[in-house]
Design a protein around this motif. Structure first.
Motif, short mmCIF file in Angstrom:
data_model
loop_
_atom_site.label_atom_id
_atom_site.label_comp_id
_atom_site.label_asym_id
_atom_site.label_seq_id
_atom_site.Cartn_x
_atom_site.Cartn_y
_atom_site.Cartn_z
N LEU A 36 20.44 30.40 -32.48
CA LEU A 36 19.91 30.39 -33.85
C LEU A 36 19.76 31.81 -34.39
CD1 LEU A 36 17.17 27.62 -33.66
CD2 LEU A 36 19.25 27.57 -35.03
N CYS A 37 19.27 32.71 -33.56
CA CYS A 37 19.06 34.09 -34.02
C CYS A 37 20.37 34.85 -34.20
CB CYS A 37 18.13 34.83 -33.05
SG CYS A 37 16.42 34.27 -33.19
N GLY A 39 22.92 33.57 -35.52
CA GLY A 39 23.20 33.17 -36.89
C GLY A 39 24.67 33.04 -37.24
N PHE A 43 23.22 32.17 -42.55
CA PHE A 43 22.10 31.54 -41.85
C PHE A 43 21.33 32.60 -41.10
CE2 PHE A 43 20.19 29.58 -38.11
CZ PHE A 43 19.54 28.50 -38.67
N SER A 44 20.01 32.55 -41.19
CA SER A 44 19.19 33.47 -40.42
C SER A 44 17.88 32.79 -40.05
CB SER A 44 18.93 34.76 -41.19
OG SER A 44 18.09 34.51 -42.29
N VAL A 45 17.22 33.36 -39.06
CA VAL A 45 15.93 32.86 -38.59
C VAL A 45 14.94 34.01 -38.66
CG1 VAL A 45 14.69 31.93 -36.59
CG2 VAL A 45 17.04 31.23 -37.02
N ARG A 98 17.67 38.66 -31.00
CA ARG A 98 18.77 39.11 -31.85
C ARG A 98 19.66 40.15 -31.18
NH1 ARG A 98 14.76 38.50 -35.74
NH2 ARG A 98 15.25 36.76 -37.09
N GLU A 106 17.10 37.03 -43.26
CA GLU A 106 16.90 36.62 -44.65
C GLU A 106 15.60 37.24 -45.17
OE1 GLU A 106 16.16 32.43 -46.87
OE2 GLU A 106 17.70 32.50 -45.34
#
Length: 127
Positions: A36-37, A39, A43-45, A98, A106
């Motif tokens: 998810l990180c 991305g 898309f970002s977390v 990350r 974001e």
């Protein structure tokens, strides 16, 4: 105590099996968070920030907004400070996932997401 009895009734290897399962689930959670990180494009977390919480409180009933504005429970200054520290901690944890990713995050503020996606020029963040 009942949990301990249930584990004991399963047998001698139950504790090791439960630990192995928990460690496997933890690794899956780490792997998923890493993905998810990293991305995908667009898309970002990130953790929540003050603007996000203000936006979310604005979606709640009027009495919730009034309690928030007045610093009344559950929105006491102590809880708001703890929430802010928790959000910062979450941001630090996500930053750790990350490594090797683009690092793009974001901007703060959920309102632009709620309105159909990020604007062409993201709003300036106050976080």
């Amino acid at each position: 105590l009942e949990v301990a009895k249930a584990v004991a009734s399963i047998g001698a290897g139950a504790t090791e099996a439960a630990l192995g399962c928990a460690l496997e689930l933890l690794q899956s959670a780490r792997d998923g968070t890493q993905l998810l990180c990293a991305g995908a494009p667009g898309f970002s977390v990130r953790s929540l920030c003050g603007e996000d919480w203000t936006f979310l409180v604005g979606l709640a009933d009027a009495d919730v907004g009034a309690a928030h504005a007045a610093g009344q429970p559950p929105f006491t200054p102590e809880r708001l400070e703890l929430r802010s520290k928790t959000d910062a901690w979450t941001g630090t944890v996500l930053d750790g996932f990350r490594s090797g990713a683009s690092g793009e995050v974001e901007p703060c503020g959920l309102a632009h997401v709620w309105n159909g996606g990020p604007p062409a020029s993201p709003p300036a963040s106050t976080c």
